[in-house]
Write a protein that holds these residues in place. Structure first.
Motif, PDB file in Angstrom:
ATOM      1  N   UNK A   1       0.834  -1.188   0.000  1.00  0.00           N
ATOM      2  CA  UNK A   1       0.000   0.000   0.000  1.00  0.00           C
ATOM      3  C   UNK A   1       0.876   1.247   0.000  1.00  0.00           C
ATOM      4  N   UNK A   2       0.302   2.352  -0.458  1.00  0.00           N
ATOM      5  CA  UNK A   2       1.063   3.593  -0.569  1.00  0.00           C
ATOM      6  C   UNK A   2       1.430   4.128   0.814  1.00  0.00           C
ATOM      7  N   UNK A   3       2.666   4.594   0.946  1.00  0.00           N
ATOM      8  CA  UNK A   3       3.140   5.207   2.184  1.00  0.00           C
ATOM      9  C   UNK A   3       3.402   6.688   1.949  1.00  0.00           C
ATOM     10  N   UNK A   4       2.978   7.516   2.889  1.00  0.00           N
ATOM     11  CA  UNK A   4       3.197   8.954   2.763  1.00  0.00           C
ATOM     12  C   UNK A   4       4.688   9.265   2.725  1.00  0.00           C
ATOM     13  N   UNK A   5       5.056  10.251   1.905  1.00  0.00           N
ATOM     14  CA  UNK A   5       6.377  10.847   2.036  1.00  0.00           C
ATOM     15  C   UNK A   5       6.233  12.113   2.886  1.00  0.00           C
ATOM     16  N   UNK A   6       7.326  12.861   3.057  1.00  0.00           N
ATOM     17  CA  UNK A   6       7.285  14.045   3.922  1.00  0.00           C
ATOM     18  C   UNK A   6       6.284  15.078   3.413  1.00  0.00           C
ATOM     19  N   UNK A   7       6.184  15.210   2.092  1.00  0.00           N
ATOM     20  CA  UNK A   7       5.243  16.181   1.517  1.00  0.00           C
ATOM     21  C   UNK A   7       3.804  15.794   1.843  1.00  0.00           C
ATOM     22  N   UNK A   8       3.471  14.517   1.665  1.00  0.00           N
ATOM     23  CA  UNK A   8       2.116  14.048   1.967  1.00  0.00           C
ATOM     24  C   UNK A   8       1.760  14.320   3.427  1.00  0.00           C
ATOM     25  N   UNK A   9       2.682  13.957   4.325  1.00  0.00           N
ATOM     26  CA  UNK A   9       2.401  14.115   5.749  1.00  0.00           C
ATOM     27  C   UNK A   9       2.227  15.583   6.117  1.00  0.00           C
ATOM     28  N   UNK A  10       3.069  16.430   5.560  1.00  0.00           N
ATOM     29  CA  UNK A  10       2.957  17.863   5.851  1.00  0.00           C
ATOM     30  C   UNK A  10       1.632  18.420   5.343  1.00  0.00           C
ATOM     31  N   UNK A  11       1.209  17.990   4.160  1.00  0.00           N
ATOM     32  CA  UNK A  11      -0.057  18.465   3.599  1.00  0.00           C
ATOM     33  C   UNK A  11      -1.231  18.086   4.493  1.00  0.00           C
ATOM     34  N   UNK A  12      -1.263  16.829   4.944  1.00  0.00           N
ATOM     35  CA  UNK A  12      -2.372  16.374   5.787  1.00  0.00           C
ATOM     36  C   UNK A  12      -2.332  17.067   7.146  1.00  0.00           C
ATOM     37  N   UNK A  13      -1.141  17.223   7.720  1.00  0.00           N
ATOM     38  CA  UNK A  13      -1.027  17.914   9.011  1.00  0.00           C
ATOM     39  C   UNK A  13      -1.490  19.368   8.899  1.00  0.00           C
ATOM     40  N   UNK A  14      -1.110  20.032   7.815  1.00  0.00           N
ATOM     41  CA  UNK A  14      -1.530  21.422   7.620  1.00  0.00           C
ATOM     42  C   UNK A  14      -3.035  21.517   7.418  1.00  0.00           C
ATOM     43  N   UNK A  15      -3.608  20.519   6.761  1.00  0.00           N
ATOM     44  CA  UNK A  15      -5.060  20.510   6.566  1.00  0.00           C
ATOM     45  C   UNK A  15      -5.775  20.376   7.911  1.00  0.00           C
ATOM     46  N   UNK A  16      -5.234  19.574   8.814  1.00  0.00           N
ATOM     47  CA  UNK A  16      -5.813  19.443  10.154  1.00  0.00           C
ATOM     48  C   UNK A  16      -5.761  20.783  10.877  1.00  0.00           C
ATOM     49  N   UNK A  17      -4.618  21.452  10.838  1.00  0.00           N
ATOM     50  CA  UNK A  17      -4.480  22.751  11.509  1.00  0.00           C
ATOM     51  C   UNK A  17      -5.456  23.768  10.924  1.00  0.00           C
ATOM     52  N   UNK A  18      -5.600  23.747   9.611  1.00  0.00           N
ATOM     53  CA  UNK A  18      -6.517  24.670   8.951  1.00  0.00           C
ATOM     54  C   UNK A  18      -7.955  24.428   9.407  1.00  0.00           C
ATOM     55  N   UNK A  19      -8.360  23.155   9.452  1.00  0.00           N
ATOM     56  CA  UNK A  19      -9.738  22.867   9.846  1.00  0.00           C
ATOM     57  C   UNK A  19      -9.957  23.116  11.337  1.00  0.00           C
ATOM     58  N   UNK A  20      -8.938  22.941  12.146  1.00  0.00           N
ATOM     59  CA  UNK A  20      -9.069  23.259  13.571  1.00  0.00           C
ATOM     60  C   UNK A  20      -9.392  24.747  13.743  1.00  0.00           C
ATOM     61  N   UNK A  21      -8.679  25.588  13.007  1.00  0.00           N
ATOM     62  CA  UNK A  21      -8.939  27.028  13.067  1.00  0.00           C
ATOM     63  C   UNK A  21     -10.344  27.351  12.570  1.00  0.00           C
ATOM     64  N   UNK A  22     -10.764  26.717  11.478  1.00  0.00           N
ATOM     65  CA  UNK A  22     -12.103  26.961  10.933  1.00  0.00           C
ATOM     66  C   UNK A  22     -13.187  26.522  11.916  1.00  0.00           C
ATOM     67  N   UNK A  23     -12.980  25.376  12.565  1.00  0.00           N
ATOM     68  CA  UNK A  23     -13.963  24.873  13.527  1.00  0.00           C
ATOM     69  C   UNK A  23     -14.058  25.795  14.740  1.00  0.00           C
ATOM     70  N   UNK A  24     -12.926  26.245  15.239  1.00  0.00           N
ATOM     71  CA  UNK A  24     -12.937  27.156  16.385  1.00  0.00           C
ATOM     72  C   UNK A  24     -13.651  28.462  16.033  1.00  0.00           C
TER      73      UNK A  24
END
Length: 203
Positions: A1-24
């Protein structure tokens, strides 16, 4: 199965931070329902009549043991101890609190999972045969093709705001266990005249 590289992980982590701000901002009243609607749908969150529902992406239905354990933890800690498997091979939890969803997404990101493009009018999870990779009647494993489609379509600006949701399935076996005839695009791997495999495309 596909494994994230550093770019993938950073993108998903940044998306979480973005949605946390939007939810707050939504919970503070800085965003109204209409403004929050497209933001939550882009992160898999529905607000239904009785409770929110979060749909978690499981690309072509493939999970490893670490991800399954994380899903079990999430259902016990944030929900009622169970989840639903959708017809598109995703996982749904049906009782999360809206304020907990950013934490759930962060937990998912820690095991290379997310809820991006599991709702809204976009290209949804590409599905395939649940027996892909081990089916005796398989001409070719369809999962690498599903992964190529996933990478091409995820967060693609042309496919994030379609008129309606759009569904693709890939089948590599003689028996159509991926139900390609009931999708917007169905791809069947077939032998070509030159001995190379190709696709029969159903639209």
């Amino acid at each position: 199965m596909y494994r994230y590289d550093d770019y993938d992980q950073r993108l998903v982590d940044e998306r979480v931070d973005q949605f946390r701000d939007q939810t707050e901002r939504y919970l503070r009243g800085d965003l109204d329902e209409a403004e929050f609607l497209p933001l939550r749908l882009q992160n898999g969150l529905y607000v239904q009549r009785l409770a929110p529902m979060l749909r978690i992406a499981v690309p072509y239905g493939l999970l490893d043991a670490r991800q399954v354990r994380k899903l079990a933890h999430i259902t016990r800690h944030y929900d009622k101890g169970y989840a639903h498997i959708s017809t598109r091979q995703n996982v749904q939890i049906n009782w999360p609190r809206i304020e907990d969803v950013p934490d759930i997404l962060a937990e998912l990101a820690s095991v290379q999972m997310h809820a991006i493009q599991t709702s809204g009018n976009c290209i949804r999870n590409t599905t395939t045969d649940p027996l892909a990779g081990v089916a005796a009647d398989e001409l070719e494993d369809p999962r690498p093709w599903c992964e190529i489609i996933r990478q091409w379509s995820t967060l693609h600006p042309e496919f994030a705001f379609l008129p309606r949701k759009f569904k693709i399935a890939v089948c590599g076996s003689r028996e159509d266990r991926a139900a390609i005839h009931s999708h917007d695009i169905g791809l069947e791997i077939v032998p070509g005249p030159d001995g190379e495999n190709g696709f029969r495309v159903l639209v």
